[in-house]
Design a protein around this motif. Structure first.
Motif, PDB file in Angstrom:
ATOM      1  N   ASN A 199      47.231 -32.279  30.591  1.00 51.08           N
ATOM      2  CA  ASN A 199      48.049 -32.940  29.585  1.00 51.08           C
ATOM      3  C   ASN A 199      48.858 -31.864  28.857  1.00 51.08           C
ATOM      4  O   ASN A 199      49.119 -30.808  29.428  1.00 51.08           O
ATOM      5  N   GLY A 200      49.253 -32.109  27.627  1.00 55.62           N
ATOM      6  CA  GLY A 200      50.100 -31.150  26.925  1.00 55.62           C
ATOM      7  C   GLY A 200      49.485 -30.594  25.664  1.00 55.62           C
ATOM      8  O   GLY A 200      50.184 -30.376  24.667  1.00 55.62           O
ATOM      9  N   PHE A 201      48.177 -30.349  25.669  1.00 55.54           N
ATOM     10  CA  PHE A 201      47.495 -29.863  24.478  1.00 55.54           C
ATOM     11  C   PHE A 201      47.781 -28.381  24.256  1.00 55.54           C
ATOM     12  O   PHE A 201      47.457 -27.540  25.103  1.00 55.54           O
ATOM     13  N   GLY A 202      48.395 -28.090  23.106  1.00 56.28           N
ATOM     14  CA  GLY A 202      48.673 -26.724  22.713  1.00 56.28           C
ATOM     15  C   GLY A 202      48.068 -26.445  21.353  1.00 56.28           C
ATOM     16  O   GLY A 202      46.997 -26.963  21.022  1.00 56.28           O
ATOM     17  N   HIS A 203      48.763 -25.661  20.520  1.00 56.11           N
ATOM     18  CA  HIS A 203      48.196 -25.252  19.234  1.00 56.11           C
ATOM     19  C   HIS A 203      47.995 -26.426  18.286  1.00 56.11           C
ATOM     20  O   HIS A 203      46.915 -26.611  17.713  1.00 56.11           O
ATOM     21  N   MET A 204      49.047 -27.234  18.098  1.00 59.63           N
ATOM     22  CA  MET A 204      48.939 -28.358  17.169  1.00 59.63           C
ATOM     23  C   MET A 204      47.867 -29.347  17.624  1.00 59.63           C
ATOM     24  O   MET A 204      47.059 -29.830  16.815  1.00 59.63           O
ATOM     25  N   GLU A 205      47.839 -29.624  18.916  1.00 59.22           N
ATOM     26  CA  GLU A 205      46.877 -30.575  19.443  1.00 59.22           C
ATOM     27  C   GLU A 205      45.448 -30.014  19.365  1.00 59.22           C
ATOM     28  O   GLU A 205      44.497 -30.747  19.084  1.00 59.22           O
ATOM     29  N   ALA A 206      45.309 -28.696  19.593  1.00 60.39           N
ATOM     30  CA  ALA A 206      43.985 -28.067  19.498  1.00 60.39           C
ATOM     31  C   ALA A 206      43.477 -28.096  18.069  1.00 60.39           C
ATOM     32  O   ALA A 206      42.272 -28.244  17.822  1.00 60.39           O
ATOM     33  N   GLU A 207      44.390 -27.969  17.125  1.00 59.00           N
ATOM     34  CA  GLU A 207      43.992 -28.030  15.709  1.00 59.00           C
ATOM     35  C   GLU A 207      43.426 -29.412  15.370  1.00 59.00           C
ATOM     36  O   GLU A 207      42.412 -29.526  14.671  1.00 59.00           O
ATOM     37  N   SER A 208      44.077 -30.472  15.876  1.00 55.71           N
ATOM     38  CA  SER A 208      43.580 -31.817  15.607  1.00 55.71           C
ATOM     39  C   SER A 208      42.236 -32.048  16.294  1.00 55.71           C
ATOM     40  O   SER A 208      41.352 -32.716  15.739  1.00 55.71           O
ATOM     41  N   LEU A 209      42.056 -31.499  17.484  1.00 56.28           N
ATOM     42  CA  LEU A 209      40.767 -31.609  18.162  1.00 56.28           C
ATOM     43  C   LEU A 209      39.677 -30.863  17.399  1.00 56.28           C
ATOM     44  O   LEU A 209      38.535 -31.330  17.309  1.00 56.28           O
ATOM     45  N   GLY A 210      40.036 -29.717  16.851  1.00 59.13           N
ATOM     46  CA  GLY A 210      39.074 -28.953  16.061  1.00 59.13           C
ATOM     47  C   GLY A 210      38.596 -29.747  14.862  1.00 59.13           C
ATOM     48  O   GLY A 210      37.399 -29.748  14.530  1.00 59.13           O
ATOM     49  N   GLN A 211      39.519 -30.444  14.195  1.00 63.49           N
ATOM     50  CA  GLN A 211      39.145 -31.279  13.056  1.00 63.49           C
ATOM     51  C   GLN A 211      38.232 -32.415  13.500  1.00 63.49           C
ATOM     52  O   GLN A 211      37.281 -32.775  12.796  1.00 63.49           O
ATOM     53  N   ASN A 234      45.825 -27.116  30.414  1.00 65.16           N
ATOM     54  CA  ASN A 234      46.683 -27.494  29.301  1.00 65.16           C
ATOM     55  C   ASN A 234      47.437 -26.251  28.837  1.00 65.16           C
ATOM     56  O   ASN A 234      47.735 -25.370  29.634  1.00 65.16           O
ATOM     57  N   HIS A 235      47.746 -26.172  27.553  1.00 65.93           N
ATOM     58  CA  HIS A 235      48.492 -25.027  27.021  1.00 65.93           C
ATOM     59  C   HIS A 235      47.707 -24.356  25.885  1.00 65.93           C
ATOM     60  O   HIS A 235      48.273 -23.934  24.888  1.00 65.93           O
ATOM     61  N   ILE A 236      46.390 -24.282  26.068  1.00 65.18           N
ATOM     62  CA  ILE A 236      45.528 -23.653  25.070  1.00 65.18           C
ATOM     63  C   ILE A 236      45.581 -22.143  25.256  1.00 65.18           C
ATOM     64  O   ILE A 236      45.054 -21.598  26.225  1.00 65.18           O
ATOM     65  N   ASP A 237      46.238 -21.457  24.319  1.00 67.57           N
ATOM     66  CA  ASP A 237      46.316 -19.996  24.385  1.00 67.57           C
ATOM     67  C   ASP A 237      45.392 -19.385  23.344  1.00 67.57           C
ATOM     68  O   ASP A 237      44.594 -20.083  22.700  1.00 67.57           O
ATOM     69  N   ASP A 238      45.486 -18.074  23.165  1.00 68.68           N
ATOM     70  CA  ASP A 238      44.600 -17.389  22.217  1.00 68.68           C
ATOM     71  C   ASP A 238      44.773 -17.910  20.800  1.00 68.68           C
ATOM     72  O   ASP A 238      43.812 -17.999  20.031  1.00 68.68           O
ATOM     73  N   LEU A 239      46.016 -18.264  20.430  1.00 70.00           N
ATOM     74  CA  LEU A 239      46.281 -18.783  19.091  1.00 70.00           C
ATOM     75  C   LEU A 239      45.666 -20.168  18.916  1.00 70.00           C
ATOM     76  O   LEU A 239      45.110 -20.489  17.862  1.00 70.00           O
ATOM     77  N   ALA A 240      45.766 -21.008  19.948  1.00 67.68           N
ATOM     78  CA  ALA A 240      45.245 -22.371  19.864  1.00 67.68           C
ATOM     79  C   ALA A 240      43.720 -22.409  19.863  1.00 67.68           C
ATOM     80  O   ALA A 240      43.120 -23.360  19.358  1.00 67.68           O
ATOM     81  N   VAL A 241      43.083 -21.383  20.416  1.00 72.59           N
ATOM     82  CA  VAL A 241      41.622 -21.357  20.467  1.00 72.59           C
ATOM     83  C   VAL A 241      41.019 -21.254  19.065  1.00 72.59           C
ATOM     84  O   VAL A 241      39.944 -21.807  18.795  1.00 72.59           O
TER      85      VAL A 241
END
Length: 499
Positions: free
Chosen positions: A261-273, A289-296
Motif C-alpha cells: 500500500n502507500g504507508f509512509g511517515h504520516m500513515e506510520a504516525e497514525s498507526l503508532g497512535q 510500503n514506504h516505511i523509512d528510518d524517519l517513519a519508524v
C-alpha cells in the motif's frame, strides 16, 4: 431475502423448461427442483424454491446437480461429481461462469455437506454472484466462501453486501482481485458495521484508496472480524489515517495485512497512535510500503506502549541499519513487549545491530529477527572468534596477550602496539577485521586499550557467535503469479552497509 425481490429473473425457469420438467425424456434422471407459482406473494417464493421438498430429498446430490445443469444449459463440473461427500468443494479456475453458478446455486440451496465453497477465477461477474447470494439465504451449512478474481466490481459488491446484512453463517469470505473501488468499500462498510459473524475477510488486490475512510468506520464498530487482508490496494494519506483511527478502538481484530500500500511517515504516525490503544492486534504486515528510518520513529512510539503485538513485518521497505536499530532498541527497552518476530529480512544491517540483537537474545531468546548482512559485516563479526581461536592454540587468553604487551602492568596498551603485535603473530585477520577488533577493545577511540577481565567479558558477550549470524536472503519483490501489479510501485530498496 426481500432485498433480492427486485431481481425477479434470478434463477427463473422458463415455461418451456417447466414443461420439460413435467415430462423428462430420461426416466432415470428426474427433476430435483421445480418452480412454485409466484403469485402468493410469499418472500421466499422465488425461482430457487422447490414445490416438493420430500421429493427433492430423495434424489442424490449428483442427480440434483445434473438436473440443474440440464435446466440452465451449464456444463457439469466433474470435480463436483467426484467429491460429493467432501465438505470442501474446490472449483477454482474451472470456468464456471454465471450459468454454471446458477446451476450450482440450485443444487446447493439445501445442501448439508459442503462447508467450504471455492470459486476463485471463474468469470462469475455480478450475475453469478447474485445466484450464489440468493442460494446462501437458504443454505445453512456453507461457512467459507472464496469468490476472488471474478470481476465482481461495484455491482457484485452491492449484491454481496446485501447478503451480509442478513448473514448468519458465512465466517470466512475471500473477495481478492475483484476491481472493488471506494464505492464498493462503502457498500461493505454499511453491511459489516453490524455483522458479527464474519471472522476473516480478504479484500486484497483491489482499488481502495480514500475508501480507507469507510473501512476505518467499519473497524471502529465491527465486533467479529479477526483477520483483515487489505494488501495490494492504494491505501494512503486520509484513507490510511482513517483506517488506523478505526483500528485504535477496534476490539476483535488480530491480524491486519497492509502490504503493498502507500504507508509512509504520516500513515506510520497514525498507526503508532493506534498501537498505543489497541489491545487485540497480534500481527501487523507492512511489507512493501514506504516505511523509512524517519517513519519508524512514530511507529516505535506505539510499539513502546503496546503489549499484545507479536509479529511485525517490514521487509521491502526503505529501511536502513538506523531504522533497524531504532526498532530493536524499542523492543529492548520495553520488557512488556510481546513481539516475537520482526521481519526486516531485506534490511542490510551493520555490526552494531547484530551485537545489540545478541544482547537482546540474552533476555528474549525466542525473538526472531531475520535480517541481511554484507560479507564485510560477517567477516568483522568473526574477527574476535578468529583471534580467540589463535590464542587457544597457543594456550593463551586475551588477558595473557594484553599483559604480554603491558610490561609495566599499567592495564593500558596502545592501539598501535596491539596492532603491531597481532600482525607480527600472523593472526589470520585481514586489515578491516583487525581495525574492527581494535574498535571493539577501544570503544572510546582514545588510541589506548584499558583492559580488564570485565572489559574482555563484555566484548565477548556483545559479539555474537558464528552460529547466530543470520544472513537473510531477501524474498522476491515480484507479486505472486497470476496477479496484476500495474497499479503498484515497489517500495525503495533497503539500506545497505557499505564495505
Amino acid at each position: 431475502m426481500d432485498q433480492y425481490e427486485e431481481d425477479s429473473d434470478v434463477l427463473q425457469l422458463s415455461e418451456e423448461q417447466q414443461e420439460e420438467e413435467q415430462q423428462p425424456t430420461d426416466p432415470s434422471i428426474l427433476p430435483t427442483t421445480q418452480v412454485q407459482e409466484s403469485d402468493s406473494g410469499d418472500e421466499y417464493d422465488t425461482d430457487l424454491e422447490s414445490d416438493n421438498a420430500n421429493q427433492r430429498k430423495s434424489y442424490s446430490r449428483a442427480e440434483s446437480y445434473l438436473q440443474a445443469c440440464q435446466w440452465t444449459g451449464a456444463v457439469p463440473v466433474s470435480s463436483f461429481l467426484r467429491n460429493l461427500d467432501e465438505p470442501n468443494l474446490n472449483l477454482n479456475h474451472y470456468g464456471v461462469g454465471p450459468v454454471g453458478a446458477k446451476a450450482l446455486a440450485v443444487a446447493l440451496q439445501s445442501d448439508t455437506v459442503i462447508t467450504n465453497l471455492e470459486l476463485e477465477d471463474n468469470g462469475l461477474g455480478a450475475e453469478g454472484a447474485r445466484y450464489l447470494m440468493e442460494m446462501l439465504q437458504r443454505n445453512i451449512t456453507i461457512q467459507s466462501l472464496n469468490l476472488s478474481n471474478n470481476q465482481l466490481r461495484f455491482e457484485g459488491a452491492d449484491i454481496i453486501s446485501k447478503m451480509l446484512l442478513d448473514n448468519y453463517y458465512i465466517k470466512y469470505l475471500k473477495l481478492s482481485g475483484n476491481d472493488f473501488d471506494d464505492s464498493a468499500a462503502k457498500c461493505f462498510t454499511e453491511a459489516l458495521k453490524v455483522d458479527n459473524v464474519v471472522q476473516e475477510l480478504d479484500l486484497s488486490y483491489n482499488k481502495f484508496c480514500a475508501g480507507g475512510e469507510h473501512l476505518g468506520q467499519m473497524l471502529a464498530t465491527n465486533v467479529g472480524i479477526e483477520i483483515l487482508n487489505l494488501s495490494w490496494n492504494n491505501l494512503r494519506m486520509r484513507g490510511a489515517v482513517a483506517l488506523s483511527a478505526g483500528l485504535r478502538v477496534n476490539s476483535t481484530l488480530k491480524q491486519l495485512h497492509l502490504s503493498w500500500n502507500g504507508f509512509g511517515h504520516m500513515e506510520a504516525e497514525s498507526l503508532g497512535q493506534a498501537l498505543k490503544q489497541n489491545s487485540t492486534l497480534v500481527l501487523l504486515d507492512l511489507s512493501s510500503n514506504h516505511i523509512d528510518d524517519l517513519a519508524v520513529t512514530p511507529l516505535c512510539q506505539g510499539l513502546a506502549s503496546n503489549d499484545t503485538l507479536r509479529v511485525l513485518k517490514l521487509s521491502h521497505n526503505p529501511l536502513s541499519n538506523t531504522g533497524a536499530l531504532t526498532l530493536l532498541k524499542t523492543v529492548s527497552n520495553n520488557m512488556k513487549s510481546a513481539l516475537a518476530e520482526i521481519d526486516i529480512s531485506t534490511v542490510f544491517v551493520c555490526e552494531a545491530f547484530v551485537e545489540l540483537l545478541e544482547k537482546v537474545h540474552q533476555n528474549r531468546p525466542a525473538l526472531d529477527v531475520p535480517y541481511s548482512v554484507t560479507r564485510s559485516v560477517t567477516r568483522n563479526l568473526l574477527a574476535l572468534q578468529i583471534f580467540q581461536k589463535f590464542l587457544e592454540e597457543r594456550n593463551e587468553s586475551i588477558m595473557d596477550f594484553f599483559q604480554s604487551l603491558d610490561k609495566e602492568a599499567t592495564m593500558n596498551v596502545s592501539t598501535s602496539a596491539f596492532r603491531k603485535a597481532v600482525q607480527a603473530a600472523n593472526v589470520a585477520l585481514d586489515q578491516r577485521q583487525l581495525e574492527w577488533l581494535i574498535r571493539k577493545f577501544d570503544k572510546t577511540c582514545t588510541a589506548n586499550i584499558i583492559y580488564s577481565d570485565k572489559m574482555i567479558t563484555d566484548v565477548q558477550l556483545s559479539t555474537p557467535p558464528f552460529r547466530s549470524l543470520k544472513r537473510g536472503v531477501p524474498p522476491s519483490t515480484f507479486p505472486p503469479s497470476g496477479t496484476s501489479s500495474s497499479s503498484m510501485t515497489p517500495a525503495a530498496g533497503a539500506g545497505t552497509c557499505t564495505e
